[in-house]
Motif scaffolding. Structure first.
Motif, mmCIF file in Angstrom:
data_model
loop_
_atom_site.group_PDB
_atom_site.id
_atom_site.type_symbol
_atom_site.label_atom_id
_atom_site.label_comp_id
_atom_site.label_asym_id
_atom_site.label_seq_id
_atom_site.Cartn_x
_atom_site.Cartn_y
_atom_site.Cartn_z
ATOM 1 N N UNK A 131 1.062 -0.983 0.003
ATOM 2 C CA UNK A 131 -0.252 -0.422 0.044
ATOM 3 C C UNK A 131 0.320 1.406 0.354
ATOM 4 N N UNK A 132 2.458 1.192 1.147
ATOM 5 C CA UNK A 132 2.936 2.057 0.683
ATOM 6 C C UNK A 132 3.708 2.833 -0.294
ATOM 7 N N UNK A 133 4.128 1.841 -1.818
ATOM 8 C CA UNK A 133 3.703 2.061 -2.365
ATOM 9 C C UNK A 133 3.436 2.227 -4.059
ATOM 10 N N UNK A 134 2.070 1.599 -3.633
ATOM 11 C CA UNK A 134 0.912 1.877 -5.288
ATOM 12 C C UNK A 134 0.203 3.079 -4.398
ATOM 13 N N UNK A 135 -0.220 3.096 -2.863
ATOM 14 C CA UNK A 135 -1.626 4.030 -2.767
ATOM 15 C C UNK A 135 -0.391 5.467 -1.981
ATOM 16 N N UNK A 136 -0.272 4.686 -1.369
ATOM 17 C CA UNK A 136 -0.438 6.057 -0.166
ATOM 18 C C UNK A 136 1.369 6.849 -0.257
ATOM 19 N N UNK A 137 2.293 6.757 -1.024
ATOM 20 C CA UNK A 137 3.023 7.741 -0.979
ATOM 21 C C UNK A 137 3.185 8.700 -1.864
ATOM 22 N N UNK A 138 2.218 8.329 -3.391
ATOM 23 C CA UNK A 138 1.995 9.645 -3.866
ATOM 24 C C UNK A 138 1.188 10.363 -3.410
ATOM 25 N N UNK A 139 0.089 10.075 -2.816
ATOM 26 C CA UNK A 139 -1.204 10.714 -2.367
ATOM 27 C C UNK A 139 -0.672 11.517 -1.042
ATOM 28 N N UNK A 140 0.286 11.222 -0.152
ATOM 29 C CA UNK A 140 0.940 11.864 0.696
ATOM 30 C C UNK A 140 2.078 12.743 -0.711
ATOM 31 N N UNK A 141 2.602 12.567 -1.333
ATOM 32 C CA UNK A 141 3.028 13.681 -1.798
ATOM 33 C C UNK A 141 2.176 14.493 -2.429
ATOM 34 N N UNK A 142 1.153 14.422 -2.802
ATOM 35 C CA UNK A 142 0.301 15.844 -3.568
ATOM 36 C C UNK A 142 -0.227 16.330 -2.273
ATOM 37 N N UNK A 143 -0.315 15.731 -1.119
ATOM 38 C CA UNK A 143 -1.040 16.696 -0.500
ATOM 39 C C UNK A 143 -0.173 17.292 0.602
ATOM 40 N N UNK A 144 0.876 16.768 1.292
ATOM 41 C CA UNK A 144 2.184 17.202 1.787
ATOM 42 C C UNK A 144 2.223 18.934 1.078
ATOM 43 N N UNK A 145 2.761 18.326 -0.402
ATOM 44 C CA UNK A 145 3.268 19.520 -1.432
ATOM 45 C C UNK A 145 2.106 20.637 -1.695
ATOM 46 N N UNK A 146 0.734 20.178 -1.732
ATOM 47 C CA UNK A 146 -0.098 21.371 -1.926
ATOM 48 C C UNK A 146 -0.380 22.389 -0.398
ATOM 49 N N UNK A 147 0.270 22.842 0.763
ATOM 50 C CA UNK A 147 -0.008 23.771 1.158
ATOM 51 C C UNK A 147 1.340 23.954 0.755
ATOM 52 N N UNK A 148 0.871 25.938 0.763
ATOM 53 C CA UNK A 148 1.122 26.996 0.824
ATOM 54 C C UNK A 148 2.676 27.111 1.914
ATOM 55 N N UNK A 149 3.529 27.498 1.624
ATOM 56 C CA UNK A 149 5.534 26.857 2.061
ATOM 57 C C UNK A 149 5.339 27.366 3.405
ATOM 58 N N UNK A 150 3.776 28.818 3.161
ATOM 59 C CA UNK A 150 4.378 29.622 4.654
ATOM 60 C C UNK A 150 3.558 28.376 5.525
ATOM 61 N N UNK A 151 2.215 28.172 5.337
ATOM 62 C CA UNK A 151 1.479 27.410 6.156
ATOM 63 C C UNK A 151 2.142 25.726 6.886
ATOM 64 N N UNK A 152 3.012 25.509 5.783
ATOM 65 C CA UNK A 152 3.115 24.401 5.511
ATOM 66 C C UNK A 152 4.613 24.569 6.919
ATOM 67 N N UNK A 153 5.378 25.433 6.448
ATOM 68 C CA UNK A 153 6.558 25.606 7.739
ATOM 69 C C UNK A 153 5.867 25.589 9.116
ATOM 70 N N UNK A 154 4.748 26.535 9.235
ATOM 71 C CA UNK A 154 4.035 27.082 10.313
ATOM 72 C C UNK A 154 3.690 25.417 10.921
ATOM 73 N N UNK A 155 2.846 24.224 10.383
ATOM 74 C CA UNK A 155 2.278 23.356 10.516
ATOM 75 C C UNK A 155 3.308 22.814 11.129
ATOM 76 N N UNK A 156 4.278 22.711 10.462
ATOM 77 C CA UNK A 156 5.603 21.602 10.872
ATOM 78 C C UNK A 156 6.633 21.862 11.859
ATOM 79 N N UNK A 157 6.808 22.744 12.015
ATOM 80 C CA UNK A 157 7.081 23.648 13.364
ATOM 81 C C UNK A 157 6.052 23.241 14.333
ATOM 82 N N UNK A 158 4.504 23.748 14.318
ATOM 83 C CA UNK A 158 3.294 23.641 15.429
ATOM 84 C C UNK A 158 3.601 21.897 15.765
ATOM 85 N N UNK A 159 3.812 20.789 15.171
ATOM 86 C CA UNK A 159 3.880 19.699 15.236
ATOM 87 C C UNK A 159 4.629 19.403 15.753
ATOM 88 N N UNK A 160 6.348 19.852 15.409
ATOM 89 C CA UNK A 160 7.183 20.095 16.078
ATOM 90 C C UNK A 160 7.085 19.397 18.081
#
Length: 191
Positions: A131-160
C-alpha cells in the motif's frame, strides 16, 4: 532536498508533515484494529495526542529501504514484511531496555515470539508495504506539497513543538508512575 522520500524536489517541512501524517494514520489504523479485536476503544500510543510515531518512522524509513523492490510486488511484500518485523523487534527491545516493557502484546496470537512479534502482524506489514508504494506515498506527496510554504512551515513547527511537549510530559508521567509503583512495592515488602 533530493528525491529520498519523494520523486522530485521537496522541502524539509514536507518531510516533517508527511511524517506526522503517517504517524496519525498509524494511530487511526491501530485504534480501528484494536476496536475490532477487543470490542471497545482503547488509547493507542505513548503520548496523549493522536500520533504513533513508530508508523511515521516506519513509513519514511520503509520507503527508503524498500524503494529498490518497488517494481517487484512479490519482493516488495516479502521484504516489507521482513523489514517491518525486524523494526518491530528492535523497537520492542529498545523499549524493554528504556521502559522495562513494550506497549503491545501479541502473546494471545498464534505464532508469536514472546508477545513481541506474531505471524499475523508480519503478514500485515507486507500488505502495508504494498500500500505504501501503490497508494500512500504518491497521495502523501500530493497532499503535503499542496500546502503553501508559509502554512507548511508553520504546521511542521507546530507539530514538532507540540509533539515534543506531549512526549516530555508523557515521559515525566510514566517515570512518576514508575517511582510511585516502586515505592508501593517497597512499602508492601517491608510490612
Amino acid at each position: 532536498m533530493g528525491p529520498i522520500f519523494f520523486a522530485g524536489s521537496y522541502e524539509p517541512y514536507d518531510v516533517v508533515n508527511a511524517f506526522f501524517l503517517y504517524s496519525f494514520m498509524g494511530w487511526v489504523m491501530e485504534s480501528i484494529v484494536i476496536r475490532l479485536e477487543k470490542g471497545h476503544w482503547e488509547k493507542r500510543g505513548f503520548v496523549h495526542g493522536p500520533f504513533c510515531i513508530i508508523y511515521g518512522f516506519g513509513a519514511m524509513l520503509g520507503y527508503v529501504l524498500l524503494k529498490p523492490f518497488s517494481t517487484n510486488y512479490i519482493m516488495l511484500y516479502l521484504m516489507g514484511a521482513l523489514l517491518a518485523t525486524l523494526f518491530e523487534y528492535i523497537t520492542a527491545r529498545i523499549m524493554l531496555r528504556i521502559f522495562g516493557a513494550f506497549w503491545w502484546d501479541y502473546s494471545g496470537k498464534a505464532f508469536n515470539y514472546h508477545g513481541m512479534l506474531c505471524l499475523e502482524s508480519t503478514l500485515g506489514w507486507g500488505v502495508i508495504a504494498l500500500l505504501l508504494f501503490t497508494v500512500l506515498q504518491n497521495n502523501m506527496l500530493w497532499l503535503v506539497t499542496r500546502l503553501p510554504a508559509h502554512l507548511a512551515t508553520g504546521l511542521s513547527f507546530l507539530l514538532v513543538c507540540s509533539y515534543t511537549i506531549d512526549f516530555a510530559s508523557s515521559v515525566y508521567k510514566a517515570r512518576r508512575m514508575e517511582t510511585t509503583c516502586n515505592e508501593e512495592q517497597s512499602s508492601m515488602l517491608q510490612e
